[in-house]
Scaffold this motif. Structure first.
Motif, PDB file in Angstrom:
ATOM      1  N   LYS A  29      -1.238 -18.176   1.995  1.00 50.40           N
ATOM      2  CA  LYS A  29      -1.243 -17.306   0.813  1.00 50.40           C
ATOM      3  C   LYS A  29      -1.547 -15.891   1.285  1.00 50.40           C
ATOM      4  CE  LYS A  29      -2.855 -20.685  -2.611  1.00 50.40           C
ATOM      5  NZ  LYS A  29      -2.215 -21.797  -2.089  1.00 50.40           N
ATOM      6  N   PRO A  30      -1.130 -14.878   0.525  1.00 57.79           N
ATOM      7  CA  PRO A  30      -1.487 -13.508   0.929  1.00 57.79           C
ATOM      8  C   PRO A  30      -2.995 -13.305   0.866  1.00 57.79           C
ATOM      9  CG  PRO A  30      -0.191 -13.509  -1.115  1.00 57.79           C
ATOM     10  CD  PRO A  30      -0.335 -14.920  -0.683  1.00 57.79           C
ATOM     11  N   ALA A  31      -3.470 -12.355   1.652  1.00 61.67           N
ATOM     12  CA  ALA A  31      -4.894 -12.038   1.655  1.00 61.67           C
ATOM     13  C   ALA A  31      -5.302 -11.582   0.254  1.00 61.67           C
ATOM     14  CB  ALA A  31      -5.178 -10.944   2.671  1.00 61.67           C
ATOM     15  N   PRO A  32      -6.537 -11.828  -0.142  1.00 56.92           N
ATOM     16  CA  PRO A  32      -6.993 -11.406  -1.465  1.00 56.92           C
ATOM     17  C   PRO A  32      -6.775  -9.909  -1.685  1.00 56.92           C
ATOM     18  CG  PRO A  32      -8.634 -12.801  -0.411  1.00 56.92           C
ATOM     19  CD  PRO A  32      -7.581 -12.512   0.611  1.00 56.92           C
ATOM     20  N   GLY A  33      -6.149  -9.567  -2.789  1.00 56.61           N
ATOM     21  CA  GLY A  33      -5.888  -8.181  -3.131  1.00 56.61           C
ATOM     22  C   GLY A  33      -4.653  -7.587  -2.471  1.00 56.61           C
ATOM     23  N   ALA A  34      -3.984  -8.346  -1.610  1.00 56.18           N
ATOM     24  CA  ALA A  34      -2.795  -7.839  -0.918  1.00 56.18           C
ATOM     25  C   ALA A  34      -1.535  -8.444  -1.529  1.00 56.18           C
ATOM     26  CB  ALA A  34      -2.852  -8.190   0.563  1.00 56.18           C
ATOM     27  N   ALA A  35      -0.476  -7.658  -1.558  1.00 56.58           N
ATOM     28  CA  ALA A  35       0.797  -8.155  -2.075  1.00 56.58           C
ATOM     29  C   ALA A  35       1.457  -9.085  -1.066  1.00 56.58           C
ATOM     30  CB  ALA A  35       1.727  -6.995  -2.399  1.00 56.58           C
ATOM     31  N   GLN A  36       1.262  -8.789   0.230  1.00 57.49           N
ATOM     32  CA  GLN A  36       1.821  -9.631   1.273  1.00 57.49           C
ATOM     33  C   GLN A  36       0.975  -9.512   2.529  1.00 57.49           C
ATOM     34  OE1 GLN A  36       5.756  -8.109   1.311  1.00 57.49           O
ATOM     35  NE2 GLN A  36       5.258  -6.319   2.517  1.00 57.49           N
TER      36      GLN A  36
END
Length: 96
Positions: free
Chosen positions: A15-22
């Motif tokens: 999954k993407p890092a928390p707060g990141a779009a990708q």
């Protein structure tokens, strides 16, 4: 970004890092090869240098997404793209 040995289980659960779009995850087995994880999809890519107009440029070549290509097939495609770049060819046409 740190390198890790990408596995099918990691790809399935990434999954993407928390707060990141990708988020990009690079493979320890093949230099420049990685997985870009977004909120909607996961795409395989390879980063290499190609000679364009007499200047070496760093390029990101998208190989496909994790639905189209398995991890093993994506690694093969990445190796092929890196080989093409070493031979002076632009691997941008690697994706079908």
């Amino acid at each position: 970004m740190a390198k890790r040995h990408l596995t099918a289980a990691f790809v399935a659960n990434a999954k993407p890092a928390p707060g990141a779009a990708q988020t990009d995850h690079f493979d320890a087995a093949v230099p420049g090869f990685g997985l870009r994880v977004g909120k909607q999809r996961k795409s395989w890519f390879v980063i290499t240098r190609v000679l364009r107009e007499g200047t070496w440029k760093q390029v990101r070549v998208t190989l496909g997404n994790n639905v189209e290509l398995s991890l093993a097939d994506a690694r093969k495609a990445a190796r092929k793209a890196l080989e093409q770049a070493q031979q002076g060819k632009d691997p941008s046409g690697t994706r079908k």
